[in-house]
Design a protein around this motif. Structure first.
Motif, PDB file in Angstrom:
ATOM      1  N   ALA A  21    -110.944  36.547 -34.345  1.00 33.85           N
ATOM      2  CA  ALA A  21    -112.024  37.498 -34.628  1.00 33.85           C
ATOM      3  C   ALA A  21    -113.142  37.347 -33.598  1.00 33.85           C
ATOM      4  CB  ALA A  21    -112.566  37.263 -36.032  1.00 33.85           C
ATOM      5  N   TRP A  22    -113.368  36.105 -33.152  1.00 34.40           N
ATOM      6  CA  TRP A  22    -114.442  35.852 -32.191  1.00 34.40           C
ATOM      7  C   TRP A  22    -114.088  36.426 -30.828  1.00 34.40           C
ATOM      8  CZ3 TRP A  22    -119.321  34.846 -32.040  1.00 34.40           C
ATOM      9  CH2 TRP A  22    -119.917  34.260 -30.924  1.00 34.40           C
ATOM     10  N   ARG A  37    -103.917  32.129 -30.105  1.00 31.25           N
ATOM     11  CA  ARG A  37    -105.157  32.892 -29.911  1.00 31.25           C
ATOM     12  C   ARG A  37    -105.012  33.879 -28.752  1.00 31.25           C
ATOM     13  NH1 ARG A  37    -108.831  28.731 -28.089  1.00 31.25           N
ATOM     14  NH2 ARG A  37    -109.046  29.372 -25.934  1.00 31.25           N
ATOM     15  N   LEU A  69    -109.912  30.987 -21.919  1.00 34.76           N
ATOM     16  CA  LEU A  69    -109.800  29.691 -21.266  1.00 34.76           C
ATOM     17  C   LEU A  69    -109.187  28.716 -22.263  1.00 34.76           C
ATOM     18  CD1 LEU A  69    -110.505  27.675 -18.930  1.00 34.76           C
ATOM     19  CD2 LEU A  69    -112.648  27.265 -20.123  1.00 34.76           C
ATOM     20  N   ARG A 102    -110.738  21.988 -40.905  1.00 36.34           N
ATOM     21  CA  ARG A 102    -110.379  23.363 -41.280  1.00 36.34           C
ATOM     22  C   ARG A 102    -108.881  23.564 -41.108  1.00 36.34           C
ATOM     23  NH1 ARG A 102    -114.075  27.911 -41.241  1.00 36.34           N
ATOM     24  NH2 ARG A 102    -113.245  28.603 -39.257  1.00 36.34           N
ATOM     25  N   ASP A 146    -115.629  18.726 -28.820  1.00 37.29           N
ATOM     26  CA  ASP A 146    -114.255  19.167 -29.101  1.00 37.29           C
ATOM     27  C   ASP A 146    -113.881  20.444 -28.347  1.00 37.29           C
ATOM     28  OD1 ASP A 146    -115.334  21.264 -30.489  1.00 37.29           O
ATOM     29  OD2 ASP A 146    -114.896  20.471 -32.465  1.00 37.29           O
ATOM     30  N   GLY A 147    -114.771  20.922 -27.478  1.00 33.69           N
ATOM     31  CA  GLY A 147    -114.416  22.064 -26.645  1.00 33.69           C
ATOM     32  C   GLY A 147    -114.713  23.416 -27.284  1.00 33.69           C
ATOM     33  N   ALA A 148    -115.231  23.416 -28.520  1.00 32.17           N
ATOM     34  CA  ALA A 148    -115.496  24.690 -29.177  1.00 32.17           C
ATOM     35  C   ALA A 148    -116.625  25.460 -28.488  1.00 32.17           C
ATOM     36  CB  ALA A 148    -115.836  24.460 -30.650  1.00 32.17           C
ATOM     37  N   GLY A 169    -111.028  22.841 -29.133  1.00 37.92           N
ATOM     38  CA  GLY A 169    -112.068  23.396 -29.988  1.00 37.92           C
ATOM     39  C   GLY A 169    -111.644  23.619 -31.418  1.00 37.92           C
ATOM     40  N   LEU A 170    -110.632  22.863 -31.857  1.00 35.73           N
ATOM     41  CA  LEU A 170    -110.186  23.018 -33.247  1.00 35.73           C
ATOM     42  C   LEU A 170    -110.959  22.040 -34.123  1.00 35.73           C
ATOM     43  CD1 LEU A 170    -106.350  23.152 -32.562  1.00 35.73           C
ATOM     44  CD2 LEU A 170    -107.832  25.073 -33.122  1.00 35.73           C
ATOM     45  N   ILE A 189    -111.726  37.194 -20.616  1.00 38.55           N
ATOM     46  CA  ILE A 189    -111.212  35.892 -20.187  1.00 38.55           C
ATOM     47  C   ILE A 189    -110.874  35.009 -21.387  1.00 38.55           C
ATOM     48  CG2 ILE A 189    -111.783  33.743 -18.998  1.00 38.55           C
ATOM     49  CD1 ILE A 189    -113.499  35.297 -17.093  1.00 38.55           C
ATOM     50  N   PHE A 215    -110.630  32.631 -37.133  1.00 36.97           N
ATOM     51  CA  PHE A 215    -111.959  32.658 -36.511  1.00 36.97           C
ATOM     52  C   PHE A 215    -111.854  32.938 -35.018  1.00 36.97           C
ATOM     53  CE2 PHE A 215    -114.881  30.271 -33.813  1.00 36.97           C
ATOM     54  CZ  PHE A 215    -116.009  31.044 -34.015  1.00 36.97           C
ATOM     55  N   GLN A 216    -110.979  32.175 -34.336  1.00 40.41           N
ATOM     56  CA  GLN A 216    -110.886  32.334 -32.880  1.00 40.41           C
ATOM     57  C   GLN A 216    -110.477  33.754 -32.503  1.00 40.41           C
ATOM     58  OE1 GLN A 216    -108.315  29.212 -31.455  1.00 40.41           O
ATOM     59  NE2 GLN A 216    -109.932  27.682 -31.631  1.00 40.41           N
ATOM     60  N   ARG A 275    -116.701  37.462 -19.035  1.00 42.25           N
ATOM     61  CA  ARG A 275    -116.690  36.312 -19.928  1.00 42.25           C
ATOM     62  C   ARG A 275    -116.627  36.752 -21.386  1.00 42.25           C
ATOM     63  NH1 ARG A 275    -120.302  33.371 -16.935  1.00 42.25           N
ATOM     64  NH2 ARG A 275    -122.096  34.052 -18.103  1.00 42.25           N
ATOM     65  N   ALA A 276    -117.380  37.770 -21.719  1.00 42.34           N
ATOM     66  CA  ALA A 276    -117.472  38.178 -23.120  1.00 42.34           C
ATOM     67  C   ALA A 276    -116.215  38.891 -23.607  1.00 42.34           C
ATOM     68  CB  ALA A 276    -118.688  39.082 -23.318  1.00 42.34           C
ATOM     69  N   LEU A 312    -115.295  27.986 -26.176  1.00 42.61           N
ATOM     70  CA  LEU A 312    -114.831  29.162 -26.905  1.00 42.61           C
ATOM     71  C   LEU A 312    -116.017  30.055 -27.285  1.00 42.61           C
ATOM     72  CD1 LEU A 312    -112.212  30.341 -28.245  1.00 42.61           C
ATOM     73  CD2 LEU A 312    -113.008  29.269 -30.336  1.00 42.61           C
ATOM     74  N   ARG A 335    -106.664  39.501 -24.077  1.00 40.96           N
ATOM     75  CA  ARG A 335    -107.644  39.526 -22.986  1.00 40.96           C
ATOM     76  C   ARG A 335    -106.866  39.450 -21.683  1.00 40.96           C
ATOM     77  NH1 ARG A 335    -113.174  36.312 -24.190  1.00 40.96           N
ATOM     78  NH2 ARG A 335    -113.865  37.615 -25.894  1.00 40.96           N
ATOM     79  N   VAL A 366    -119.028  36.646 -38.272  1.00 40.64           N
ATOM     80  CA  VAL A 366    -117.859  35.759 -38.153  1.00 40.64           C
ATOM     81  C   VAL A 366    -118.317  34.338 -37.852  1.00 40.64           C
ATOM     82  CG1 VAL A 366    -115.877  35.230 -36.682  1.00 40.64           C
ATOM     83  CG2 VAL A 366    -116.264  37.568 -37.445  1.00 40.64           C
ATOM     84  N   ALA A 399    -118.818  30.242 -25.756  1.00 39.33           N
ATOM     85  CA  ALA A 399    -119.388  30.837 -24.550  1.00 39.33           C
ATOM     86  C   ALA A 399    -118.551  32.010 -24.054  1.00 39.33           C
ATOM     87  CB  ALA A 399    -119.503  29.783 -23.448  1.00 39.33           C
ATOM     88  N   LEU A 400    -117.280  32.068 -24.467  1.00 41.54           N
ATOM     89  CA  LEU A 400    -116.418  33.180 -24.046  1.00 41.54           C
ATOM     90  C   LEU A 400    -116.374  34.282 -25.105  1.00 41.54           C
ATOM     91  CD1 LEU A 400    -113.438  31.280 -22.409  1.00 41.54           C
ATOM     92  CD2 LEU A 400    -115.176  32.628 -21.276  1.00 41.54           C
ATOM     93  N   GLY A 401    -117.297  34.225 -26.050  1.00 39.09           N
ATOM     94  CA  GLY A 401    -117.307  35.233 -27.102  1.00 39.09           C
ATOM     95  C   GLY A 401    -118.170  36.428 -26.750  1.00 39.09           C
ATOM     96  N   PRO A 402    -118.215  37.400 -27.654  1.00 37.55           N
ATOM     97  CA  PRO A 402    -118.940  38.639 -27.382  1.00 37.55           C
ATOM     98  C   PRO A 402    -120.456  38.486 -27.435  1.00 37.55           C
ATOM     99  CG  PRO A 402    -118.022  38.657 -29.597  1.00 37.55           C
ATOM    100  CD  PRO A 402    -117.520  37.415 -28.946  1.00 37.55           C
TER     101      PRO A 402
END
Lengths: 206, 213
Positions: free
Chosen positions: B113-114, B152, B91, B102, A77-79, B97-98, B89, B110-111, B85-86, A82, B158, A6, A84-87
């Motif tokens: 699925a992530w 999201r 935040l 896109r 942009d803060g991504a 973060g857009l 959560i 994406f967000q 975290r994973a 996001l 979560r 992804v 860092a909070l992923g799997p």
């Protein structure tokens, strides 16, 4: 779809979308190699022995180009929050982003490398070796470069800082890559140099 | 995998004697608060009191000077911060973060699925995003961007929502919708911690961050 795929898909779409990053890097690369004969004189006897080396220098510099935005964009942009909070752990995020950087920038540059070397007078017979070594080398550049980009994250004038941090780290791939060509030219086996070159992408983890 | 309704979710959050500083400036120390499943906490306080820093410390992005943030599934079943975290959560900060180039659909997909799982349809419906999906996110207004980011939270369930001024850019209608979504999340056993200036229109604990120091 796994989280790694992804992320890779998104990174590639970001690299290709908005400004055609790979084409710009290739344009820079070719412009750099076109300047050398003008600066060093157009004599083929002068250019031919150093053609491979010049292609390598151009490859290293062109690989630097887009490093600044690699993490900076996500930081601003803060991504990055996001991500860092992923799997995936951040080490894996780093690896995926560096891999995407290579696929989007390094791979096209590696394909352009034999073209540039031949244009400077290298024997077309060496094209496969130049391509192979440039593929490995650009992978090394992408991973060491991403390491520098991560270290310089958040600093002002990050682009210059990245260049200063990363260029010394680019020395080993340049030595082994240009060395492989040199050894092949003198009739020795290029494989030992290529093997060491293949190890350089692991440098962020040493 | 439905994390919010699954067996592994955060059932309790303990903030224990937490101290935070940014640079030389001490924001607060000795801050302790517990939150159980289904409870909301509103963080109030003046600008610069440390509400955002507290949210980021809970997410594990800032290392505290003292104290700890602990997550547990229930009594005696701690959840590692990395796991929280994973998986557990969300935040939502000022920066969303857009990526401007896109489309809203690509970014939401994406967000989602992530952060968890695939389906975005119910979130799109809940936040009225259908007409916006094919627009590039740079063309969205602040309120529309916020709705896209809130989607999201719905699409990828979560347990713990950390929200920084979640309602600020929204108009009255979407404030009500967002508040309702928070209430639904709490009713499903989730937790919400929100930094706010205006009181939240739902039953919640309140913590004055500035007064904790």
């Amino acid at each position: 779809m796994s989280a790694g795929r992804v992320l890779l898909k998104r990174e590639l779409s970001l690299a290709w979308g908005g400004g055609g990053g790979p084409l710009l890097a290739c344009g820079f690369f070719l412009a750099l190699t076109a300047i050398v004969p003008l600066a060093a004189g157009g004599d083929p006897r002068v250019l031919q022995p150093v053609a491979g080396g010049i292609a390598w220098i151009a490859l290293a510099l062109a690989s630097l180009l887009s490093l600044e935005r690699l993490f900076e964009r996500d930081f601003e942009d803060g991504a990055l929050d996001l991500l860092a909070l992923g799997p995936l752990p951040l080490e894996a995020v780093f690896a995926v982003k560096a891999l995407a950087q290579w696929l989007a920038i390094g791979l096209p540059l590696a394909v352009a490398a034999p073209v540039a070397a031949i244009a400077l007078g290298a024997d077309p017979g060496w094209a496969p070796l130049i391509l192979g070594s440039a593929l490995l080398g650009s992978l090394g550049f992408a991973f060491t470069g991403a390491l520098g980009a991560a270290l310089a994250l958040g600093s002002k004038r990050g682009g210059l800082l990245i260049a200063v941090v990363v260029l010394p780290l680019f020395i080993p791939p340049v030595i082994f890559g240009a060395g492989a060509l040199e050894q092949a030219l003198t009739g020795l086996s290029p494989w030992p140099a290529l093997a060491l070159l293949g190890a350089t992408p692991c440098s962020p983890w040493r | 995998m439905d994390i919010a309704n699954g067996s592994h979710m955060i059932g309790r959050l303990c903030i224990d004697d937490l101290g935070l500083s940014r640079g030389e400036r001490v924001l607060f120390h000795g801050l302790s608060v517990d939150l159980d499943a289904g409870e909301a906490l509103a963080l109030t306080g003046a600008n610069g009191a440390g509400k955002t820093s507290l949210l980021r410390a809970i997410a594990g992005f800032i290392r505290p000077d003292a104290g700890a943030v602990r997550f547990s599934e229930g009594p005696g079943a701690e959840i590692e911060p990395e796991t929280a975290r994973a998986r557990h959560i969300h935040l939502l900060g000022h920066l969303e973060g857009l990526k401007g180039a896109r489309t809203a659909r690509e970014e939401l997909a994406f967000q989602t699925a992530w952060c968890g799982r695939g389906g975005i349809d119910s979130a799109v419906e809940a936040l009225g995003l259908a007409p916006l999906l094919d627009l590039e996110t740079r063309k969205l207004s602040a309120g529309q961007r916020r709705r896209l980011s809130l989607a999201r939270l719905i699409a990828a369930p979560r347990a713990l929502w950390l929200l920084d001024e979640p309602l600020a850019p929204l108009d009255a209608r979407w404030r009500a919708v967002a508040t309702q979504l928070m209430q639904d999340h709490l009713a499903g056993g989730g937790m919400v911690i929100a930094a706010v200036h205006d009181p939240l229109d739902l039953p919640c604990h309140t913590l004055d961050v500035g007064a904790a120091s």
